[in-house]
Design an enzyme around this catalytic site. Structure first.
Site, mmCIF file in Angstrom:
data_model
loop_
_atom_site.group_PDB
_atom_site.id
_atom_site.type_symbol
_atom_site.label_atom_id
_atom_site.label_comp_id
_atom_site.label_asym_id
_atom_site.label_seq_id
_atom_site.Cartn_x
_atom_site.Cartn_y
_atom_site.Cartn_z
ATOM 1 N N GLU A 304 -52.606 -16.648 60.031
ATOM 2 C CA GLU A 304 -53.093 -17.318 61.002
ATOM 3 C C GLU A 304 -54.118 -16.476 62.395
ATOM 4 O O GLU A 304 -55.080 -17.835 62.302
ATOM 5 C CB GLU A 304 -51.907 -17.778 61.723
ATOM 6 C CG GLU A 304 -50.776 -17.690 61.438
ATOM 7 C CD GLU A 304 -51.470 -19.335 59.997
ATOM 8 O OE1 GLU A 304 -52.386 -20.414 60.826
ATOM 9 O OE2 GLU A 304 -50.464 -19.115 58.502
ATOM 10 N N HIS A 307 -57.719 -16.346 60.729
ATOM 11 C CA HIS A 307 -58.183 -18.160 60.661
ATOM 12 C C HIS A 307 -59.304 -18.404 61.544
ATOM 13 O O HIS A 307 -59.742 -19.064 62.045
ATOM 14 C CB HIS A 307 -57.192 -19.031 60.759
ATOM 15 C CG HIS A 307 -56.832 -19.676 59.080
ATOM 16 N ND1 HIS A 307 -58.019 -19.105 58.369
ATOM 17 C CD2 HIS A 307 -55.426 -19.953 58.514
ATOM 18 C CE1 HIS A 307 -56.319 -20.397 56.981
ATOM 19 N NE2 HIS A 307 -55.459 -20.272 57.488
HETATM 20 N N1 TRP Z 1 -53.005 -24.016 57.870
HETATM 21 C C1 TRP Z 1 -52.098 -23.186 57.289
HETATM 22 C C2 TRP Z 1 -52.196 -22.059 57.097
HETATM 23 O O1 TRP Z 1 -52.331 -21.875 55.951
HETATM 24 C C3 TRP Z 1 -51.074 -23.790 56.667
HETATM 25 C C4 TRP Z 1 -50.271 -25.576 56.976
HETATM 26 C C5 TRP Z 1 -49.502 -25.226 57.976
HETATM 27 C C6 TRP Z 1 -49.910 -27.111 56.844
HETATM 28 N N2 TRP Z 1 -49.126 -26.053 58.526
HETATM 29 C C7 TRP Z 1 -49.375 -27.458 56.956
HETATM 30 C C8 TRP Z 1 -51.073 -27.308 55.522
HETATM 31 C C9 TRP Z 1 -49.025 -28.430 57.227
HETATM 32 C C10 TRP Z 1 -50.318 -28.892 55.444
HETATM 33 C C11 TRP Z 1 -49.425 -29.550 56.221
HETATM 34 O O2 TRP Z 1 -52.048 -21.407 57.892
HETATM 35 ZN ZN ZN Z 2 -53.633 -20.453 56.703
#
Ligand code: TRP
Ligand code: ZN
Length: 878
Positions: A304, A307
């Site tokens: 995270e 990201h």
């Molecule tokens: N972007 C998040 C990750 O990969 C993924 C994610 C978290 C997500 N909560 C979600 C995707 C709910 C779809 C729905 O770290």
């Molecule tokens: Zn991710």
């Protein structure tokens, strides 16, 4: 009213938006039965799309519209069009402000998407398309805006009010309400928006960036968990440092926050400056978390955090590009974990996930390329393919262009697209430009689904000393893709001589070479050999492909002993074990008594006795292929025979090596304080694997070992392993099992994360996890049917972790799952859809099972008003 039938959207139809939203000013008035959301948007015509002013259509779901204003004047209801999931307003100027007030009901939101409540606290989840459940918006990632968020709530209940960026003002209202305003200076898409309001405590630390800026680090949890945040905090600081050192990426805000919530659909979410985490991915103490959780927390905190650059500063143009941020970020977190722990074992673990679960996805009805060409519901595409195979594709780029050029490419990518929404193509181009390597053929990895098969044959000519290695590739058809073009596959190889030494393959004396397989078939010639070597192929799992080479079982035993590549050494053992277990499955099906090939049992003995072998790798090598892995490799799945055959082999190994297992078990005992460090973890893992084998034997003193370990355990890793050993042993009395389960319950009933395992241990136990037992567990007072973690523990443990019980009887397990899916679809479609996965693989099973699984799917399909999530998966599966 929803659309009658959900429809697919296509990558080829992508169009830039008609309007940009430069600024987004939100005010949340949070109450006990609703929330009022006021959104003031600074809109501007996207002049690339024309100079006219077409109507503006915003999306919104489950919103109650209160009022609409354009440039300060309120619109009457005949001046806008309110659709079931949209709001359309007229536009007369190239720039204007739009104010929309909506009422939402977070308390009733069980989907855990948008704004909802978890244990009395407000929180949000907006990726991928959850922001539209908060207010009408251009809820698409190419619309990037500067957000300011004011949160107003009762001070007593919600003393902590958080959103993205920096808090710039706060104050009090009469009647016990207070407010905080947050301003995020970076443009971001709506999916990165976050808000939290609750009675939370925090731990605080700080990090000084490479340019000397001090960043406040805060982790928020409910007060009873406040002592379990140290590991996440340490992981965060390590991640920040690593991203500076390895990618030159510095954190950009003055504050970075993590909030732990119990009800969460996934692992965690990278909202700008305000990550929201599933509690299970933050909280750890030696007494409550296993080694595996410690490592998972470290990896997810890193993921995270990473990201912030790969996803937030540079985001995705559209959701078809999801792997742009996820594949790259998984690659980044995998390399981080490899640097922090054992590189070899990390690679083995990741390859194992690819080979059991991602290959199965690629061979199933939902198969898709890492960049899908269409979808009905994007939530269904947060898959192993997009994440893990996406990571492998990035890794192959690094292998092909080299580490140095890869870093140059990532610098170029970040620099060129900072503050923008990019595509996978942009990423590949940056890598191409920085390295000068042509990646045209490599791009097929982004478009073609399915797992390529690499077939290797070889020959040796004694007279000329010439060794020929021929590599052919093919890729099975996948839904919508009958034929495939050849991929560019980097295949790392070494050649072992009869002493197990890798031969030099060039003048420089290098013993490993990457062969660039680009044609349907190609041959490589190696000169100057004196004997036929044994090829070590796809070293370090250099590409996400299946390798076919006609290894004799002796060859596999040889590779297990001598291959210097940990992954291949492990893989040789897995191949051998798979072949031997398949013998037994065949035997059962033909009603023919089949002996266990002693070469496997002997080879495991050699591994056990090998003093040189890294303990972490040894532990991996001593694990038999999982039932799921055996199923994935089977032509046709016979689940009960797989379970029985595998367990026969386990017993045989235990019997043959009892003394050595016991000796290892005793010598590996760690004293002193628990440390979640690679060396200690390897010892505990290995020791607990030994325990698992030992309890396969009908021997009271060995059974007692497990019970004693449970009673004397000084950390959760040993306690959990002991519990598993007791529960899964055929020689333990029900009384002993129950007394341990009750003891665990007594100790941990107030800890939701630890209780997840209590359910999982039972639901995945081949002896205990019967349907009847599951039905009693789901009524247990510690069970919570609104918690995805509990649902995963109970249902996932049963349907994915308990092959024997799920497939026993005449399909009752499938009906049980189908009942749950139908109920959950109304409550939380994302979770329902994920939990349905095992049923979608019905075509691979033996005929009787296949038919029963299909029936369960048909029953789900017949339910009126299915969510888009379930609709898509069920229609594609049947
Ligand atoms: N972007 C998040 C990750 O990969 C993924 C994610 C978290 C997500 N909560 C979600 C995707 C709910 C779809 C729905 O770290
Ligand atoms: Zn991710």
């Amino acid at each position: 009213m929803k659309d009658a039938q959900p429809r697919a959207i296509y990558l080829k139809d992508y169009q830039a938006p008609d309007y940009w939203i430069d600024t987004t000013d939100l005010t949340f008035d949070l109450f006990e039965d609703h929330a009022l959301v006021t959104s003031v948007l600074g809109l501007r015509r996207n002049e690339d799309r024309g100079q006219d002013t077409p109507d503006l259509t915003l999306v919104g779901i489950d919103l109650e519209l209160v009022s609409v204003f354009i440039d300060g004047s309120e619109l009457t209801s005949d001046q806008y069009i309110l659709g079931s999931e949209s709001l359309t307003v007229p536009v007369t100027r190239l720039s204007f402000s739009l104010t929309v007030v909506t009422r939402i009901r977070p308390q009733e939101n069980t989907s855990l998407e948008g704004l909802y409540k978890s244990n009395g606290m407000f929180c949000t989840q907006c990726e991928a398309e959850g922001f539209r459940k908060i207010t009408y918006y251009l809820d698409r990632p190419d619309v990037m805006s500067k957000f300011t968020t004011k949160v107003i709530a009762d001070r007593g209940r919600y003393p902590v009010l958080l959103s993205n960026g920096n808090d710039i003002a706060r104050g009090e209202f009469e009647g016990g309400r207070h407010w905080v305003t947050w301003k995020d200076p970076f443009k971001k898409p709506s999916y990165l928006f976050a808000l939290v309001g609750g009675d939370l405590e925090m731990v605080e630390d700080s990090f000084t960036t490479m340019n000397g800026r001090e960043v406040a680090l805060r982790i928020f949890t409910e007060s009873h968990n406040i002592d379990k945040c140290d590991h996440a905090m340490l992981s965060l600081k390590k991640s920040m440092k690593w991203d500076e050192e390895v990618y030159g990426r510095e954190y950009d805000l003055d504050i970075f926050m993590i909030v732990a919530v119990d009800h969460f659909n996934m692992g965690a979410m990278e909202n700008k400056g305000l990550n929201i985490f599933n509690s299970s991915c933050v909280l750890a103490s030696p007494d409550t978390a296993t080694d595996a959780s410690y490592q998972r927390i470290e990896a997810i905190v890193a993921h995270e955090y990473f990201h912030n650059w790969s996803g937030n500063r540079v985001t995705c143009r559209d959701w078809f590009q999801l792997s742009l941020k996820e594949g790259f970020t998984v690659f980044r977190d995998a390399e981080f974990s490899a640097d922090m722990n054992s590189r070899g074992v990390k690679r083995i673990a990741d390859a194992a996930i690819m080979k059991t679960a991602q290959f199965a996805e690629d061979a199933g009805p939902m198969a898709h390329p890492i960049r899908p060409q269409s979808f009905i519901e994007i939530s269904n595409f947060y898959t192993l393919t997009v994440y893990e195979k996406g990571c492998e594709v990035v890794r192959m780029i690094q292998t092909i262009v080299g580490e140095h050029h890869f870093r140059k490419g990532s610098d170029l990518y970040f620099e060129r697209f900072d503050g923008k929404a990019a595509t996978c193509e942009d990423f590949v181009k940056a890598m191409e430009e920085a390295s000068g390597v042509d990646l045209s053929q490599f791009r097929h990895w982004y478009n073609q689904a399915g797992t390529p098969v690499v077939t290797v044959t070889d020959s040796f000519d004694q007279a000329s000393g010439r060794y020929l290695l021929t590599i052919a590739q093919s890729c099975p058809a996948t839904p919508g893709q009958e034929t495939k073009l050849p991929f560019h596959i980097p295949v790392a190889v070494a050649l072992l001589d009869k002493d197990g030494k890798a031969l030099p393959l060039n003048e420089a004396g290098e013993t490993e070479r990457v062969l660039h397989v680009t044609a349907a078939e190609d041959t490589w010639t190696f000169e100057g050999l004196t004997e036929k070597p044994l090829p070590s192929i796809l070293r370090n799992f250099s590409a996400p492909v299946r390798v076919k080479y006609d290894y004799r079982r002796e060859d596999l035993v040889f590779l297990m002993k001598y291959d210097s590549d940990s992954y291949n050494r492990w893989d040789a053992g897995q191949r051998l074990a798979t072949a031997v277990i398949e013998d037994l499955v065949d035997g059962q099906l033909k009603d023919k008594e089949t002996a266990i090939d002693s070469r496997l049992v002997d080879a495991f003995g050699v591994v056990l006795a090998d003093e040189e072998l890294d303990k972490a790798v040894k532990a991996e090598m001593l694990k038999l292929p999982s039932e799921a892995s055996l199923a994935e490799q089977a032509e046709e799945i016979h689940p009960l025979q797989i379970c029985e055959s595998r367990s026969r082999v386990r017993k045989a190994i235990a019997e043959a090596h009892k003394d050595k297992l016991l000796e290892l078990y005793q010598t590996l005992h760690l004293k002193g304080e628990y440390r979640p460090q690679a060396g200690d973890i390897a010892k505990r893992t290995l020791r607990n694997i030994c325990l698992g084998y030992l309890v396969e034997l009908e021997d009271d003193s060995l059974q007692q070992l497990a019970e004693d370990q449970y009673k004397n355990a000084s950390n959760m890793t040993d306690l959990r392993a002991a519990m598993g050993a007791v529960i899964n042993s055929s020689f333990q009395s029900r009384e002993t099992i129950d007394s341990l389960l009750n003891d665990y319950l007594d100790r941990y009933k107030d800890d939701a994360v630890v209780m997840d395992s209590w359910f999982m241990l039972q639901s995945s136990s081949p002896s205990l996890g019967t349907l009847e037992h599951l039905r009693s567990l789901q009524e247990h007072e510690s069970f919570d049917r609104t918690s995805p973690n509990k649902l995963r523990a109970l249902l996932g443990g049963f349907t994915s972790g308990n092959m024997k019980q799920f497939h026993s009887g005449t399909g009752e397990g499938y009906e049980f799952l189908a009942d749950w899916i139908i109920t959950l679809d109304k409550q939380n479609p994302q979770i329902a859809s994920r939990l349905m996965t095992p049923l979608t693989r019905w075509k691979k099973y033996q005929p009787a099972i296949r038919e029963r699984m299909r029936k369960a799917l048909e029953r789900i399909k017949a339910v009126p008003d299915l969510s888009a999530d379930i609709y898509e998966v069920v229609t594609k599966s049947l």
